[in-house]
Scaffold this motif. Sequence first.
Motif, PDB file in Angstrom:
ATOM      1  N   GLU A 115     -11.286 -24.570  -8.222  1.00  0.00           N
ATOM      2  CA  GLU A 115     -11.819 -25.533  -7.246  1.00  0.00           C
ATOM      3  C   GLU A 115     -11.439 -26.966  -7.621  1.00  0.00           C
ATOM      4  O   GLU A 115     -11.295 -27.828  -6.745  1.00  0.00           O
ATOM      5  N   TYR A 132      -8.186 -27.400  -5.898  1.00  0.00           N
ATOM      6  CA  TYR A 132      -8.317 -27.630  -4.452  1.00  0.00           C
ATOM      7  C   TYR A 132      -8.747 -29.078  -4.191  1.00  0.00           C
ATOM      8  O   TYR A 132      -8.229 -29.738  -3.281  1.00  0.00           O
ATOM      9  N   MET A 185      -7.263 -29.651  -0.689  1.00  0.00           N
ATOM     10  CA  MET A 185      -7.161 -28.394   0.063  1.00  0.00           C
ATOM     11  C   MET A 185      -8.537 -27.971   0.578  1.00  0.00           C
ATOM     12  O   MET A 185      -9.536 -28.134  -0.120  1.00  0.00           O
ATOM     13  N   ALA A 224     -10.389 -25.207   0.667  1.00  0.00           N
ATOM     14  CA  ALA A 224     -10.383 -23.864   0.074  1.00  0.00           C
ATOM     15  C   ALA A 224     -11.584 -23.693  -0.844  1.00  0.00           C
ATOM     16  O   ALA A 224     -12.128 -24.667  -1.364  1.00  0.00           O
ATOM     17  N   THR A 249      -0.178 -20.167  -3.467  1.00  0.00           N
ATOM     18  CA  THR A 249      -0.029 -21.323  -2.573  1.00  0.00           C
ATOM     19  C   THR A 249       1.419 -21.792  -2.429  1.00  0.00           C
ATOM     20  O   THR A 249       1.726 -22.541  -1.500  1.00  0.00           O
TER      21      THR A 249
END
Length: 281
Positions: free
Chosen positions: A21, A24, A29, A31, A264
């Motif tokens: 995280e 992200y 992102m 996500a 990704t």
Amino acid sequence: MDVYGLLGNPVGHSLSPPMHEAAYDELGMDARYVTFEPEPDDLGAAVEGARALGIEGLNVTIPFKRDALDHVDPDDLAARIGAVNTIDFSDADDDPETPPAGYNTDVAGVRRAFAHHDVTLAEKQAVVVGAGGAGRAAAFALADAGAAVHVANRTVERAEDLVTDLSIDGNSAGDRGATAGGLDALDGKVREADVLVNATSVGMEEDRSPVPAGALHADLAVLDAVYSPLDTRLLREARECGAITVDGAWMLLYQGVEAFERWTGRDAPVAAMNAALRKRL
Ligand code: NAP
């Protein structure tokens, strides 16, 4: 929102959610990374369910890494090692008959942890202590990078089986003469080695090292897969004699970095992921 996650049992203390995280957040992102704890018999249903729900990718941890092979299309490396820790659904989205791709990024975790510390592996003499999941990943990483590998394990047959798997067709490690042995011969092997990996759990519960301190030397690079505690007795003793030391968080970090990049197609923000991980160790 893209969803990634981890399948394991238990997964309560996993460091993967904050690490992914952080990536992200760093890249902006939309996500999330979620942990799932299926019952051991429900692994296949969990993988199918994840695909049906549109989950982008899953990491896989204990006790599912071996059984996950039956539910994915493993790449060559994961098939040879016999363990999958990363599932990518991106090519399997449209056809339920197509199994998702399976990878083993623990191998890259070892390779990239050494690379981060400017340790080259080609033509080196390497000793791996341990022949469980981490030992298998380390031995394949070192052998595939061109090192001559000796695997030492408490249960010698397990080390021998690993060396046999290292030497099967498609892996040139056999040409460099991978060898296996018990812990009794470790002292001599480490004295001659350039690279050492502890892939046993020794050092986690007690302040013990699996390697005799007298065998360590200044020309050695030492990776300890144990990351709790981060500074193990082996690493302290190795550092005291001038060896390069690489703690287990680097391996953990780079298996996650490799998984992120496979899912990704983007370069992972390594510094942000590393900071998030180390904050929790
Ligand atoms: P595993 O598959 O259960 O293997 C355990 C290994 O440790 C086996 O080789 C076992 O030998 C050996 N061992 C256990 N107790 C021992 C003792 N008292 N003396 C000598 N050897 C002993 O476990 P694993 O998944 O490979 O994990 C091993 C360690 O690596 C753990 O500390 C784990 O947290 C760590 N790890 C780190 C990462 C990372 O990313 N940094 C990734 C995976 C694992 P026998 O075969 O004789 O039982």
